[in-house]
Design a protein around this motif. Structure first.
Motif, PDB file in Angstrom:
ATOM      1  N   GLU A  33      -6.970  -4.038 -11.366  1.00 54.21           N
ATOM      2  CA  GLU A  33      -7.561  -3.466 -10.230  1.00 54.21           C
ATOM      3  C   GLU A  33      -6.924  -2.031  -9.740  1.00 54.21           C
ATOM      4  O   GLU A  33      -7.486  -1.190  -9.466  1.00 54.21           O
ATOM      5  N   ALA A  34      -5.661  -2.093  -9.925  1.00 56.89           N
ATOM      6  CA  ALA A  34      -4.854  -0.880  -9.392  1.00 56.89           C
ATOM      7  C   ALA A  34      -4.509   0.155 -10.444  1.00 56.89           C
ATOM      8  O   ALA A  34      -3.942   1.416 -10.145  1.00 56.89           O
ATOM      9  N   ALA A  35      -4.867  -0.035 -11.714  1.00 56.95           N
ATOM     10  CA  ALA A  35      -4.338   0.915 -12.884  1.00 56.95           C
ATOM     11  C   ALA A  35      -5.039   2.145 -12.786  1.00 56.95           C
ATOM     12  O   ALA A  35      -6.323   2.243 -12.395  1.00 56.95           O
ATOM     13  N   PRO A  36      -4.381   3.231 -13.120  1.00 49.07           N
ATOM     14  CA  PRO A  36      -5.007   4.663 -13.172  1.00 49.07           C
ATOM     15  C   PRO A  36      -6.177   4.707 -14.079  1.00 49.07           C
ATOM     16  O   PRO A  36      -5.832   4.037 -15.295  1.00 49.07           O
ATOM     17  N   ALA A  37      -7.264   5.317 -13.700  1.00 49.58           N
ATOM     18  CA  ALA A  37      -8.265   5.186 -14.596  1.00 49.58           C
ATOM     19  C   ALA A  37      -7.857   6.238 -16.058  1.00 49.58           C
ATOM     20  O   ALA A  37      -8.582   5.966 -16.863  1.00 49.58           O
TER      21      ALA A  37
ATOM     22  N   THR B 287       0.743  -1.300  -0.024  1.00 48.10           N
ATOM     23  CA  THR B 287       0.216   0.028  -0.028  1.00 48.10           C
ATOM     24  C   THR B 287       0.763   1.222  -0.080  1.00 48.10           C
ATOM     25  O   THR B 287       1.940   1.241   0.704  1.00 48.10           O
ATOM     26  N   THR B 288       0.517   2.087  -0.734  1.00 48.45           N
ATOM     27  CA  THR B 288       1.279   3.262  -0.893  1.00 48.45           C
ATOM     28  C   THR B 288       0.454   4.659  -0.567  1.00 48.45           C
ATOM     29  O   THR B 288      -0.962   4.435  -0.575  1.00 48.45           O
ATOM     30  N   GLY B 289       0.797   5.771  -0.115  1.00 51.50           N
ATOM     31  CA  GLY B 289       0.313   6.957   0.168  1.00 51.50           C
ATOM     32  C   GLY B 289       1.066   8.198  -0.041  1.00 51.50           C
ATOM     33  O   GLY B 289       2.280   8.040  -0.061  1.00 51.50           O
ATOM     34  N   THR B 290       0.631   9.361   0.115  1.00 49.26           N
ATOM     35  CA  THR B 290       1.199  10.407   0.056  1.00 49.26           C
ATOM     36  C   THR B 290       1.070  11.398   1.398  1.00 49.26           C
ATOM     37  O   THR B 290      -0.087  11.529   1.751  1.00 49.26           O
ATOM     38  N   ASP B 291       2.095  11.812   2.010  1.00 46.94           N
ATOM     39  CA  ASP B 291       1.906  12.520   3.101  1.00 46.94           C
ATOM     40  C   ASP B 291       3.335  13.561   3.211  1.00 46.94           C
ATOM     41  O   ASP B 291       4.441  13.011   3.461  1.00 46.94           O
ATOM     42  N   PRO B 292       3.091  14.978   3.304  1.00 48.65           N
ATOM     43  CA  PRO B 292       4.428  15.698   3.524  1.00 48.65           C
ATOM     44  C   PRO B 292       5.138  15.504   4.648  1.00 48.65           C
ATOM     45  O   PRO B 292       6.387  15.845   4.675  1.00 48.65           O
ATOM     46  N   VAL B 293       4.573  14.763   5.683  1.00 52.77           N
ATOM     47  CA  VAL B 293       5.346  14.524   6.994  1.00 52.77           C
ATOM     48  C   VAL B 293       6.483  13.687   6.597  1.00 52.77           C
ATOM     49  O   VAL B 293       7.383  13.746   7.391  1.00 52.77           O
TER      50      VAL B 293
ATOM     51  N   VAL C 286       9.437   8.823 -17.203  1.00 50.97           N
ATOM     52  CA  VAL C 286       8.658   8.339 -18.277  1.00 50.97           C
ATOM     53  C   VAL C 286       7.457   8.273 -17.874  1.00 50.97           C
ATOM     54  O   VAL C 286       6.307   8.639 -18.302  1.00 50.97           O
ATOM     55  N   ASP C 287       7.149   7.381 -16.703  1.00 48.15           N
ATOM     56  CA  ASP C 287       5.783   7.415 -16.293  1.00 48.15           C
ATOM     57  C   ASP C 287       5.220   8.597 -15.890  1.00 48.15           C
ATOM     58  O   ASP C 287       3.986   8.875 -15.915  1.00 48.15           O
ATOM     59  N   SER C 288       6.111   9.463 -15.345  1.00 46.98           N
ATOM     60  CA  SER C 288       5.409  11.001 -15.037  1.00 46.98           C
ATOM     61  C   SER C 288       4.700  11.663 -15.915  1.00 46.98           C
ATOM     62  O   SER C 288       3.910  12.382 -16.053  1.00 46.98           O
TER      63      SER C 288
ATOM     64  N   ALA D 199       3.723  14.101  -9.994  1.00 45.83           N
ATOM     65  CA  ALA D 199       2.786  13.585 -10.979  1.00 45.83           C
ATOM     66  C   ALA D 199       2.084  12.432 -10.590  1.00 45.83           C
ATOM     67  O   ALA D 199       0.887  11.992 -11.008  1.00 45.83           O
ATOM     68  N   GLY D 200       2.482  11.618  -9.387  1.00 41.46           N
ATOM     69  CA  GLY D 200       1.940  10.462  -8.881  1.00 41.46           C
ATOM     70  C   GLY D 200       2.297   9.221  -9.728  1.00 41.46           C
ATOM     71  O   GLY D 200       3.052   9.351 -10.645  1.00 41.46           O
ATOM     72  N   SER D 201       1.613   8.049  -9.367  1.00 42.74           N
ATOM     73  CA  SER D 201       2.023   6.861  -9.908  1.00 42.74           C
ATOM     74  C   SER D 201       1.034   6.615 -11.140  1.00 42.74           C
ATOM     75  O   SER D 201      -0.162   6.636 -11.088  1.00 42.74           O
TER      76      SER D 201
END
Length: 360
Positions: free
Chosen positions: A325-329, A138-144, A177-179, A234-236
């Motif tokens: 299931e995980a792929a970006p829409a 599981t991944t997430g984003t948090d500035p901390v 590249v992914d970005s 950009a995100g994943s």
């Protein structure tokens, strides 16, 4: 000419870049943050280096149980140690797994992190955290979790074996590249992604030619920073989602997995994302993006097969379902089970990437 409209997020972080800076600048950087109780995180293999760099710091404990993909139980162990010794700063010395563990400590404690990377993973330049529980990452984003200070010292990556440097650098190139088609991409990030590719390709060729070339090693660190900072905004994209599934579920080596998968995702998306593909081609000084990337891979002796990394062929059906299931829409082309299964099969076998047509 189309009027621009976009949103761009930046993050506060201090960089110290240059040969020898890990030893010369680190004490002042820690002192500036007001830290008096430092927890040092490293692998056992890099313990001597970490101890040497921290010799003049107020260290209260060392944690050396780093494992790839940051298992939840390892994160909890490190968090308990930080609490037991009343640490007020985490110093990370190592690659992406080490930085990832330091970020996991910061996620629940709020402790500041100072990162000294020894690879080109780039985790040190993003607010992205990742934890693996059971067989799911599981991944997430948090500035901390974003390290307050990063010390980039080319001297420290000279000992990184060339084959690992290649895999790590291609992991960074995959961030670029992914970005270009990730969920939050924008014109600013397209520029830094392109510059990252432009820096990494010759630097990696330089490392392969001479592993002791500090200029090439520094170029890899520079490119890795650009790549990671771009990814932070950009995100994943599809590439990273695939690699998180493969790495978290089957415990495959992180950088090598990214290196193997990248050409296949580029081939899959290139026709549906012509502007992104054109940027990659230009940065690689090639007629088209995939040819340029494969030429680079040939020069570097890059890893090509998921089979060689230990993924069993009978895992591909489960991997396909998890990726879909995980792929970006908003991936440039539809991520269908049949298309993903074709992509994974070719990556598993180490076959030439298959260019997907818009009507495929």
């Amino acid at each position: 000419m189309t009027a621009l409209e976009f949103r761009h997020q930046t993050y506060a972080q201090r960089l110290v870049f240059g040969a020898g800076t890990a030893r010369s600048a680190l004490p002042d950087e820690v002192r500036t943050l007001g830290a008096t109780r430092v927890l040092v995180v490293s692998t056992e293999a890099e313990a001597d280096l970490a101890d040497s760099l921290a010799a003049d710091l107020p260290v209260v404990a060392h944690f050396r149980g780093v494992r790839p993909h940051v298992p939840v139980e390892v994160a909890e162990e490190a968090r308990r140690l930080a609490a037991d010794v009343d640490a007020d700063l985490v110093l990370s010395v190592g690659g992406g797994s080490t930085t990832g563990l330091a970020k996991a400590v910061a996620l629940t404690t709020g402790l500041p992190v100072v990162a000294v990377p020894t690879t080109y993973a780039g985790s040190e330049a993003t607010p992205v955290w990742g934890l693996t529980e059971g067989r799911t990452k599981t991944t997430g984003t948090d500035p901390v979790v974003l390290p307050r200070v990063v010390v980039y010292d080319p001297d420290l990556s000279v000992t990184l074996p060339v084959d690992l440097a290649v895999a790590s650098g291609l992991n960074a190139l995959a961030h670029c590249v992914d970005s270009l088609w990730a969920p939050r991409t924008n014109p600013v990030l397209a520029v830094t992604a392109t510059e990252g590719v432009r820096a990494l390709a010759p630097a990696l060729r330089g490392v392969v030619a001479d592993g002791d070339d500090l200029t090439a090693r520094g170029g890899c660190l520079y490119g890795a920073y650009l790549a990671a900072a771009t990814f932070a905004g950009a995100g994943s994209g599809l590439h990273h989602k695939i690699c998180h599934v493969l790495g978290g579920t089957w415990d495959l080596p992180h950088a090598q997995t990214h290196a193997v998968v990248l050409p296949h995702v580029l081939a899959f998306n290139a026709e549906a994302a012509p502007d992104a593909a054109a940027r990659v081609a230009d940065a690689l000084d090639a007629g088209d993006a995939l040819t340029g990337l494969l030429d680079l891979y040939a020069d570097l002796g890059a890893p090509r097969s998921l089979r060689d990394l230990g993924l069993p062929e009978d895992a591909l059906d489960e991997a396909t379902a998890r990726v879909v299931e995980a792929a970006p829409a908003d991936n440039p082309r539809p991520v269908t089970p049949a298309a993903v299964r074709r992509l994974l099969q070719r990556a598993w076998a180490g076959e030439h990437p298959l260019t997907e047509r818009n009507d495929a």
